[in-house]
Enzyme design. Structure first.
Site, PDB file in Angstrom:
ATOM      1  N   ILE A 141       0.703  -1.010   0.374  1.00 16.67           N
ATOM      2  CA  ILE A 141       0.061   0.288  -0.168  1.00 16.67           C
ATOM      3  C   ILE A 141       0.982   1.203   0.257  1.00 16.67           C
ATOM      4  CG2 ILE A 141      -1.567   1.745   1.580  1.00 16.67           C
ATOM      5  CD1 ILE A 141      -2.795  -1.251   2.014  1.00 16.67           C
ATOM      6  N   HIS A 142       1.444   1.727  -1.556  1.00 15.91           N
ATOM      7  CA  HIS A 142       2.191   3.008  -1.396  1.00 15.91           C
ATOM      8  C   HIS A 142       1.247   4.511  -1.869  1.00 15.91           C
ATOM      9  CE1 HIS A 142       1.996   2.424  -6.012  1.00 15.91           C
ATOM     10  NE2 HIS A 142       1.752   1.232  -5.759  1.00 15.91           N
ATOM     11  N   ALA A 143       1.449   5.136  -1.876  1.00 19.70           N
ATOM     12  CA  ALA A 143       0.627   6.648  -2.231  1.00 19.70           C
ATOM     13  C   ALA A 143      -0.803   6.233  -2.899  1.00 19.70           C
ATOM     14  CB  ALA A 143       1.635   7.671  -2.653  1.00 19.70           C
TER      15      ALA A 143
END
Lengths: 88, 327
Positions: free
Chosen positions: A14-16
């Protein structure tokens, strides 16, 4: 209260971008929604919170929703995880 | 576009290095002639009697060479070509170096109603200036509804429906030390294909604002001359909208742009609701825009750092899994 365990299936974690998608989706529901990772619990409607979970590939998270539309919220959010946040 | 006549050219308010120092010395009735092309012509060939492809729609500039030739023509008593040039309905003839043509020529111009102007500038300098001025006049332009302010040196066009609070937000920005370029009707023109300049539709009204409950106020008088600016390049467009709970707003910062006169400008949509301090958000947007121009893109940098962090964590868990450890 509705709970469901989900696994992160997209390689990047879960990145930006997935976080933004997750938060936007969660914000559509009136219920209070939390994400649980180990002992940490964060508000699924806060973008910085979701990113700071540091949820990587294969991490198991628990979606906890409480409120009028809790069932639907968990359903929709877990679908996001299954769809790999529309990535890959 | 409205007709741009020779009289309009004379009346342009140009300062310092833009000044053309023009004055009309003959053919006043012809000042209503329209200038249709932003170019100039040196009528050397025409004076010699060669009229093929004569660029009669352009402003004719008479420099030193043309002037000496005119003197020679006059001495020979051969004014035919001069008359012909005047009859071509050229927009105007401009004499540089403050040179004043002879009475014969002035009388001819008067008779044929061809405006003759004079400037004290050298031909090369005058040519450069008039081309600059005319390309400005003939630049594509458009009038939009909004407020144009300069915040930390960044030109920001604030748009939004009336009543959303554009003027009030601009007022607070001015109060915080930023500058007003124009309120309400903004005249935008596109220079050299990719630069947008905005200014008030009229000099008389541009530094006034209408604040509901107060009426019309004069920003220059209230906040001083430091709070205004005549013209500013538009570097960011901010769209103000009433907060709509069903609408999805940008949460991490994307790179949206909007088109004005076919030029792409960075674009932000900022939802307004009580308790949100919009002027501070706009100030931050301006600083962020400056950072981007300096090569630091907050969103991208943040995203990259998060990705790196997640990757390291992921690699660590992978190696710590028991099956990979030596037993």
């Amino acid at each position: 209260m509705t709970e469901k365990k989900v696994t992160i299936k997209n390689r990047a974690g879960i990145h930006a971008r997935p976080a933004a998608l997750l938060v936007q989706t969660a914000s559509k529901f009136a219920s209070k929604i939390l994400l649980e990772k180990g002992s940490e619990q964060i508000n699924a409607k806060s973008i910085m919170g979701v990113i700071s979970l540091g949820a990587t590939y294969q991490t198991v998270l628990k979606i906890i929703a409480d409120g009028l539309d809790e069932k639907e919220a968990v359903e929709v959010l877990s679908r996001l995880f299954d769809n790999k946040f529309e990535e890959e | 576009m409205e007709k741009f006549t020779v009289l309009d050219l004379l009346q342009l308010d140009l300062k310092e290095h833009d000044a053309l120092n023009l004055k009309c010395i003959a053919g006043r009735p012809g000042l209503i002639r329209e200038i249709t092309v932003p170019e100039i012509d040196r009528p050397g060939l025409a004076l010699c009697g060669f009229f093929e492809n004569f660029a009669y729609k352009r402003i004719q500039v008479f420099g030193r060479g043309e002037n000496s030739y005119l003197a020679k023509l006059e001495k020979d008593g051969n004014m035919e070509t001069v008359v012909k040039i005047f009859q071509y309905e050229v927009p105007c003839c401009i004499f540089t170096y403050g040179y004043k043509p002879s009475k014969t020529i002035l009388d001819l111009a008067e008779k044929l109603k061809c405006p003759v102007l004079q400037t004290d500038l050298a031909s090369s300098e005058f040519s450069a200036r008039i081309i600059r001025v005319l390309s400005d006049v003939f630049a594509p332009h458009q009038t939009v509804h909004g407020v144009l302010v300069e915040v930390f040196g960044v030109g920001i066009l604030i748009r939004g429906d009336s009543g959303v609070g554009k003027s009030e937000i601009a007022l607070e920005l001015i109060e915080r030390g930023h500058r007003l370029v124009a309120d309400d009707a903004i005249n935008i023109r596109c220079v050299s294909g990719n630069i947008l300049f905005g200014k008030g539709a009229s000099v008389v009204i541009s530094h006034h604002m209408e604040i509901r409950g107060l009426g019309i106020i004069n920003i220059t008088h209230l906040f001083g001359v430091g709070a205004i600016r005549d013209e500013k390049r538009i570097q960011l467009v901010v769209q103000l909208e009433e907060w709509d709970a069903n609408k999805i707003y940008d949460r991490i910062g994307s790179e949206e742009t909007t088109d004005i006169l076919d030029v792409k400008v960075p674009f932000l949509v900022i939802p307004v609701k009580p308790g949100r301090n919009i002027p501070i958000i706009i100030e931050t947007a301006a600083m962020n825009e400056r950072l981007k121009r300096m090569g630091y893109h907050s969103t991208k940098e943040f995203s990259r750092n998060v990705m790196n962090w997640l990757e390291t964590k992921s690699a660590r868990t992978f190696f710590l899994e028991e099956k990979h450890l030596y037993k």
